[in-house]
Write an enzyme that holds these catalytic residues in place. Sequence first.
Site, PDB file in Angstrom:
ATOM      1  N   SER A 433      -9.511  -5.454 -26.683  1.00 24.10           N
ATOM      2  CA  SER A 433      -8.611  -6.162 -25.780  1.00 24.10           C
ATOM      3  C   SER A 433      -8.837  -7.672 -25.863  1.00 24.10           C
ATOM      4  O   SER A 433      -8.665  -8.274 -26.926  1.00 24.10           O
ATOM      5  CB  SER A 433      -8.794  -5.636 -24.360  1.00 24.10           C
ATOM      6  OG  SER A 433      -7.786  -6.105 -23.507  1.00 24.10           O
ATOM      7  N   ASP A 704       0.330   1.501 -25.500  1.00 26.67           N
ATOM      8  CA  ASP A 704      -0.258   0.277 -24.956  1.00 26.67           C
ATOM      9  C   ASP A 704       0.821  -0.795 -24.837  1.00 26.67           C
ATOM     10  O   ASP A 704       1.558  -1.040 -25.804  1.00 26.67           O
ATOM     11  CB  ASP A 704      -1.378  -0.196 -25.884  1.00 26.67           C
ATOM     12  CG  ASP A 704      -2.124  -1.405 -25.349  1.00 26.67           C
ATOM     13  OD1 ASP A 704      -1.781  -1.883 -24.252  1.00 26.67           O
ATOM     14  OD2 ASP A 704      -3.058  -1.858 -26.028  1.00 26.67           O
ATOM     15  N   HIS A 734      -4.548   1.938 -22.924  1.00 28.47           N
ATOM     16  CA  HIS A 734      -5.324   0.742 -23.229  1.00 28.47           C
ATOM     17  C   HIS A 734      -6.709   0.895 -22.602  1.00 28.47           C
ATOM     18  O   HIS A 734      -6.856   1.334 -21.471  1.00 28.47           O
ATOM     19  CB  HIS A 734      -4.607  -0.476 -22.645  1.00 28.47           C
ATOM     20  CG  HIS A 734      -5.253  -1.783 -22.944  1.00 28.47           C
ATOM     21  ND1 HIS A 734      -4.921  -2.548 -24.039  1.00 28.47           N
ATOM     22  CD2 HIS A 734      -6.216  -2.476 -22.292  1.00 28.47           C
ATOM     23  CE1 HIS A 734      -5.639  -3.647 -24.036  1.00 28.47           C
ATOM     24  NE2 HIS A 734      -6.434  -3.624 -22.992  1.00 28.47           N
TER      25      HIS A 734
END
Length: 774
Positions: A433, A704, A734
């Site tokens: 991320s 995502d 995610h």
Amino acid sequence: MDLRTMTQSLVTLAEDNMAFFSSQGPGETARRLSGVFAGVREQALGLEPALGRLLSVAHLFDLDAETPANGYRSLVHTARCCLVHLLHKSRYVASNRRSIFFRASHNLAELEAYLAALTQLRALAYYAQHLLATNRPGRLFFEGDEGVTADFLREYVTLHKGCFYGRCLGFQFTPAIRPFLQTISIGLVSFGEHYKRNETGLGVTASSLFTSGRFAIDPELRGAEFERIIQNLDVHFWKAFWNITEIEVLSSLANMASATVRVSRLLSLPPKAFEMPLTADPKLMVTISPPLAHTGPGPVLVRLISYDLREGQDSEELSSLVRSEGPRSLELRPRPQQAPRSRSLVVHIHGGGFVAQTSKSHEPYLKSWAQELGTPILSIDYSLAPEAPFPRALEECFYAYCWAVKHCALLGLTEPPSKPGSTGERICLAGDSAGGNLCFTVSLRAAAYGVRVPDGIMAAYPATMLQSAASPSRLLSLMDPLLPLSVLSKCVSAYAGGETEDHSDSDQKALGMMGLVRRDTALLFRDLRLGASSWLNSFLELSRHKSHPNSVPVAEPMRRSVSEAALAQPEGLLGMDSLKSLTLHDLSLRGSSETADTPELSLSAETLGPSTPSAVNFLLGPEDAPEEAEARDEPRELSTKDRVCSVGSAFPEGFHPRRSSQGSIRMPLYSLPIVKNPFMSPLLAPDSMLQTLPPVHIVACALDPMLDDSVMFARRLRSLGQPVTLHVVEDLPHGFLSLAALCRETRQAAALCVERIRLVLNPPGPSAPTTPPV
């Protein structure tokens, strides 16, 4: 079952159920059941053509034929999941509606929830068609006027979201994930109540978060409260909630279930400058300064994790850097014999939206990595926004990376004399991320400094585009419980330095008149300071270039505040009004011909000088640039606003999606100029910078909201001839790395990340020549 056959089957069942319940008399439940099936029929018939059109062109946006993934495909898949659930429920009702055990009220509530979800998904399909008609061919992110993007987001965020957070929560994910999401949603709304009473993480016990019975038994109430929280609470709430995993009880439980390692030590790197050799000429040295932005020099925290105790990891020099963590601060367990030094190192950068979590949150899967890979892992605890916005995190991660390369012997790695100052074998940067974003930017900065870049990068579901740009996968944030659009926007705003105090009406009343005056006066002086600093930087930059038109810029440390750096970008010379209309194509860097061969930090974003806004087209290949320049010179038939018209016109006549009842959402609609900095949004970096990246391995999630970040970044690297792989896992949310121990699907996805890291640390060698037969 193909989409059309599924829709026809659903419509047939809906009509049958509608006719049955219409004949059951004037009862309220029968009337509502008949109405809900009529709605299912209407929405399914309207949705099917829109999904068919999206599916017919989705392949044009894939990385390649072997990687069929992009936001359009994901949106169609999500809508299919909703249709499948309604199909199964309609069959169940048709088979059991005459039974005395048929629970009419329960089935009605579920059907109404999924009808609401189907209605909203139909709206998203029309929005996706709108993007498809507006965007340039093959582009996933909207590249038009930022005002149009703001209009789009303003319309989009008014959609009702609560239906996705109640009975329908996580319907698009694998079934093993859904109980976890339900637990998290109950905890979130319970935590929201505590937070509203000023009981932040320190005043909340782990057990109190999941004991709110009314939210557990009433999905509709839970969904409405979830929607209120994501729309109204600020980034500090999310920071507190995401850090719950670091509560001692929860972190201890997570570590009990993870692999046992011999070394897990938190180190504090002192803020001292040191020198590194240039890769082009090891005889020349470059100084690596400690982090300076915003808060001045300060130590950088890193966590060393090693499955085996290796030579050097118990040295006095390393022990002097250990920072106490309380009762579990030292997990060093000496063995009679030390393992040999490692020939590789993983430098890990954790995710958390740039605002939350530390290496402690990610320690469980990092321990598993250390065991499976057999290599030390150094995880960086960078400072978090909004207290430490960009570029503080980048500076700290880069400093820690260089420190690891410089002091490899302390970490238990080899250090051959042939390469002084560098590790013996292989270095892999790995992150998820926001950490994936920092992996890319750290590597770009290493190349800009001229020091050793990592041998490869493994980025899991990375964020590569921080600008407020609409894309088909971003539409999924309407229903994503882990990455709602408003939360994502607040995190980006905090990282960019734009997070300000946001008071509700009740809070303003509590401040009183003098409090409001003090607050507004402080904001006024802040704006005046930023404006003056912008004018001064622009004036000095312009004067310098006039007096030295042919001189090569000399790098300066990133010591300015984030707002000053943003306003001192090249676009600052265009005036503040121009900043509001910048598009993705407007980010301009110094030409590669001027900077490609300069060992000074010529590619660093903080040294960028002014240039023509259209000099570099960052989302088009080099071959497309001349055509675009010609198109700009010719008169255009329609402006961007003329082509886009009204966002509401994306809906056909008679269709009205459900709107949120939670009031206006508090989220920034315009991006700060700083987010176009390639060290914030690596997708916007020029070709000359991206060509310095090592081999990149991306593991993304099909569902995502940031899937398009990975697809477009991989496509850019592939167009430049850079080695890149993209693997997209199905049906997972995610942040699956933090859920690695939850189910078989998350374990498989985490194993894929380990496999990609192993490819960097142990690249496949050339195949041995075969001996011809005699």
